[in-house]
Design a protein around this motif. Structure first.
Motif, PDB file in Angstrom:
ATOM      1  N   ALA A   5      -4.924  -5.544  -2.256  1.00 28.96           N
ATOM      2  CA  ALA A   5      -3.704  -4.779  -2.018  1.00 28.96           C
ATOM      3  C   ALA A   5      -2.559  -5.357  -2.843  1.00 28.96           C
ATOM      4  CB  ALA A   5      -3.353  -4.805  -0.539  1.00 28.96           C
ATOM      5  N   GLY A   8       3.724  -4.570  -2.543  1.00 29.79           N
ATOM      6  CA  GLY A   8       4.735  -4.902  -1.562  1.00 29.79           C
ATOM      7  C   GLY A   8       5.948  -5.552  -2.213  1.00 29.79           C
ATOM      8  N   LEU A  19       2.252   1.264  -2.364  1.00 32.15           N
ATOM      9  CA  LEU A  19       1.218   0.247  -2.261  1.00 32.15           C
ATOM     10  C   LEU A  19      -0.072   0.764  -2.888  1.00 32.15           C
ATOM     11  CD1 LEU A  19       1.703  -0.930   1.442  1.00 32.15           C
ATOM     12  CD2 LEU A  19       2.934  -1.637  -0.619  1.00 32.15           C
ATOM     13  N   CYS A  21      -4.364  -0.242  -3.381  1.00 33.74           N
ATOM     14  CA  CYS A  21      -5.493  -1.044  -2.911  1.00 33.74           C
ATOM     15  C   CYS A  21      -6.673  -0.749  -3.818  1.00 33.74           C
ATOM     16  CB  CYS A  21      -5.823  -0.707  -1.468  1.00 33.74           C
ATOM     17  SG  CYS A  21      -7.268  -1.566  -0.816  1.00 33.74           S
ATOM     18  N   TRP A  35      -4.923   2.366   5.969  1.00 28.92           N
ATOM     19  CA  TRP A  35      -3.868   1.358   5.887  1.00 28.92           C
ATOM     20  C   TRP A  35      -3.444   0.997   7.310  1.00 28.92           C
ATOM     21  CZ3 TRP A  35      -2.220  -1.160   1.632  1.00 28.92           C
ATOM     22  CH2 TRP A  35      -2.491  -0.605   0.375  1.00 28.92           C
ATOM     23  N   TYR A  93       1.091  -5.215   5.143  1.00 30.29           N
ATOM     24  CA  TYR A  93       0.275  -4.015   5.086  1.00 30.29           C
ATOM     25  C   TYR A  93      -1.115  -4.365   4.572  1.00 30.29           C
ATOM     26  CZ  TYR A  93       4.241  -1.067   6.150  1.00 30.29           C
ATOM     27  OH  TYR A  93       5.301  -0.449   6.790  1.00 30.29           O
ATOM     28  N   THR A 121      -0.330  -7.166   1.909  1.00 23.93           N
ATOM     29  CA  THR A 121       0.821  -7.273   1.026  1.00 23.93           C
ATOM     30  C   THR A 121       2.074  -7.082   1.877  1.00 23.93           C
ATOM     31  OG1 THR A 121       1.832  -6.451  -1.026  1.00 23.93           O
ATOM     32  CG2 THR A 121       0.750  -4.813   0.367  1.00 23.93           C
ATOM     33  N   VAL A 123       5.728  -6.134   3.000  1.00 21.57           N
ATOM     34  CA  VAL A 123       6.819  -5.192   2.758  1.00 21.57           C
ATOM     35  C   VAL A 123       7.987  -5.602   3.646  1.00 21.57           C
ATOM     36  CG1 VAL A 123       7.582  -2.805   3.019  1.00 21.57           C
ATOM     37  CG2 VAL A 123       5.295  -3.295   2.125  1.00 21.57           C
TER      38      VAL A 123
END
Length: 127
Positions: A5, A8, A19, A21, A35, A93, A121, A123
């Motif tokens: 991922a 962020g 984002l 992935c 997610w 996330y 990641t 945020v």
């Protein structure tokens, strides 16, 4: 199977982030993806999910109308476009991949339905 991922960062309230992935090591395109997020001091919660061909999507009520999940199977990547971000969206996330239901067309909402997880990641949405 590896899920990576990214995307962020720190953003002001009302701003946007996307984002990504990236998946490797398996036939990613035949499985549903999701997610999830975990805010400080809270349990990890569902955010969004998408079926293997992208025909079905579902969202948590808290992000509906602001977030959009999508996927590009040719690139083995799933995305989460986040608009109109709020401070309460601050969280780590995580992306996740279904492991047991190839070609099912279904989407999944609970963590135990996903067999593979990315590293997360962060945020951060400032007010």
């Amino acid at each position: 199977v590896q899920l990576q991922a990214s995307g962020g960062g720190l953003v002001q309230a009302g701003g946007s982030l996307r984002l990504s992935c990236a998946a490797s090591g398996r036939i990613f395109s035949t499985y549903a993806m999701g997610w999830f997020r975990q805010a400080p001091g809270k349990e990890r919660e569902f955010v969004a999910t998408i079926s293997w061909r992208g025909g079905s999507t579902r969202y948590a009520d808290s992000v509906k109308g602001r977030f959009t999940i999508s996927r590009d199977n040719a690139k083995n990547t799933v995305y989460l476009q986040m608009n109109s971000l709020k401070p309460e969206d601050t969280a780590v996330y995580y992306c996740a991949a279904d492991r047991d239901h190839p070609y099912s067309g279904k989407v999944y909402y609970t963590q135990d339905e996903y067999g593979y997880w990315g590293q997360g990641t962060l945020v951060t949405v400032s007010s």
